[in-house]
Design a protein around this motif. Sequence first.
Motif, short mmCIF file in Angstrom:
data_model
loop_
_atom_site.label_atom_id
_atom_site.label_comp_id
_atom_site.label_asym_id
_atom_site.label_seq_id
_atom_site.Cartn_x
_atom_site.Cartn_y
_atom_site.Cartn_z
N ALA A 114 0.84 -1.21 0.00
CA ALA A 114 0.00 0.00 0.00
C ALA A 114 0.87 1.25 0.00
CB ALA A 114 -0.93 -0.02 1.22
N HIS A 115 1.90 1.23 0.83
CA HIS A 115 2.84 2.35 0.91
C HIS A 115 3.50 2.59 -0.45
CE1 HIS A 115 6.14 4.86 2.38
NE2 HIS A 115 6.98 4.03 1.83
N ARG A 116 3.92 1.51 -1.10
CA ARG A 116 4.61 1.63 -2.38
C ARG A 116 3.67 2.15 -3.47
NH1 ARG A 116 9.42 -0.38 -4.62
NH2 ARG A 116 9.29 -0.18 -6.87
N LEU A 117 2.47 1.58 -3.54
CA LEU A 117 1.51 2.01 -4.56
C LEU A 117 1.11 3.47 -4.37
CD1 LEU A 117 -0.83 -1.12 -4.86
CD2 LEU A 117 0.93 -0.38 -6.48
N ARG A 118 1.02 3.88 -3.11
CA ARG A 118 0.61 5.25 -2.80
C ARG A 118 1.73 6.24 -3.11
NH1 ARG A 118 0.81 8.60 1.78
NH2 ARG A 118 -0.96 10.04 1.92
N ASN A 119 2.96 5.91 -2.73
CA ASN A 119 4.05 6.87 -2.82
C ASN A 119 4.85 6.78 -4.12
OD1 ASN A 119 4.25 8.34 -0.06
ND2 ASN A 119 3.83 6.21 0.45
#
Length: 310
Positions: A124-129
């Motif tokens: 989630a962190h990777r997809l968001r950032n």
Amino acid sequence: MWSGEVGIFRDGLSRTRQSFFGRIGQLLSGPDVIDDDTWDDLEALLIQADLGVPTTQAILTETRSRARKDNIKKATELRKLLKTVLKDSLRLPPAMNISGRELSIILIVGVNGSGKTTTIGKLAHRLRNVNQRKVMLAAGDTFRAAAIDQLQKWGERVNVPVVANKPGSDPAAVVYDATAAAKARGFDVLIVDTAGRLHTNFNLMGELAKIRQVSGKIVPDAPHETLLVLDGTTGQNALQQAQKFREMVEITGVIVTKLDSTAKGGMIFAINHDLGLPIHYVGLGEKMDDLVLFQPEYFVESLFDDEAEK
């Protein structure tokens, strides 16, 4: 000094590099001429590094064929050739099917202890950032209160909303609510956690089919990706798990976790060769950014020490 994702691969694979692949590096160093013992030792080391017998045989058959064709006689030449064959045996994963529509849904499956919930948080962190996507999480593992709590904590940590219900509630209902909420609120990606099921549990497998069905009612063709999380420290056992999951669920790709905690990173080659599934991400450490896109070139270079000497 290594930096960026190359550095993450180098650091995360240090145990594998220092053990079995380190011994392969030693075997194939110096001016020694290759003989039958060299090939036998190489075969034993590749199997010990958890490539498994079928993958090891495929790698060695191709390496021997190219060595004959290129008239390779010395161990150092064979080392370079082996790296090339290992790289060629791994496929660069395709882009995930999470673009080009209003809402894309990723279902995450795997057994308990594989690092599934942590992986969801990091993804989630990777997809968001990195990918600049609006991400929502669904706490579809309602069997364990701790799983819901853990996912909610990850949601807070990476600043992503989580749709959850009380422990023991119907997972399919949670997924239905989350899908409807994500669509209504204009989110791009919904990542669904599921119970850490054993592949032998048919009730849980039936529930997984129900989850797939309800998400497809709101969003056509959902889920668009079903990713299996495998614990890299379990070696060939992970391969058996994956084969069983595939018999019951349409797996579209794999995430391999905890590669920093094992000396047997060779299982990546077995997953690729025996299963033919794309490896989308690998977990190479504890930090938030240590879940990275799988890069065959970086992976193979990081298994050998000679890159550090350049």
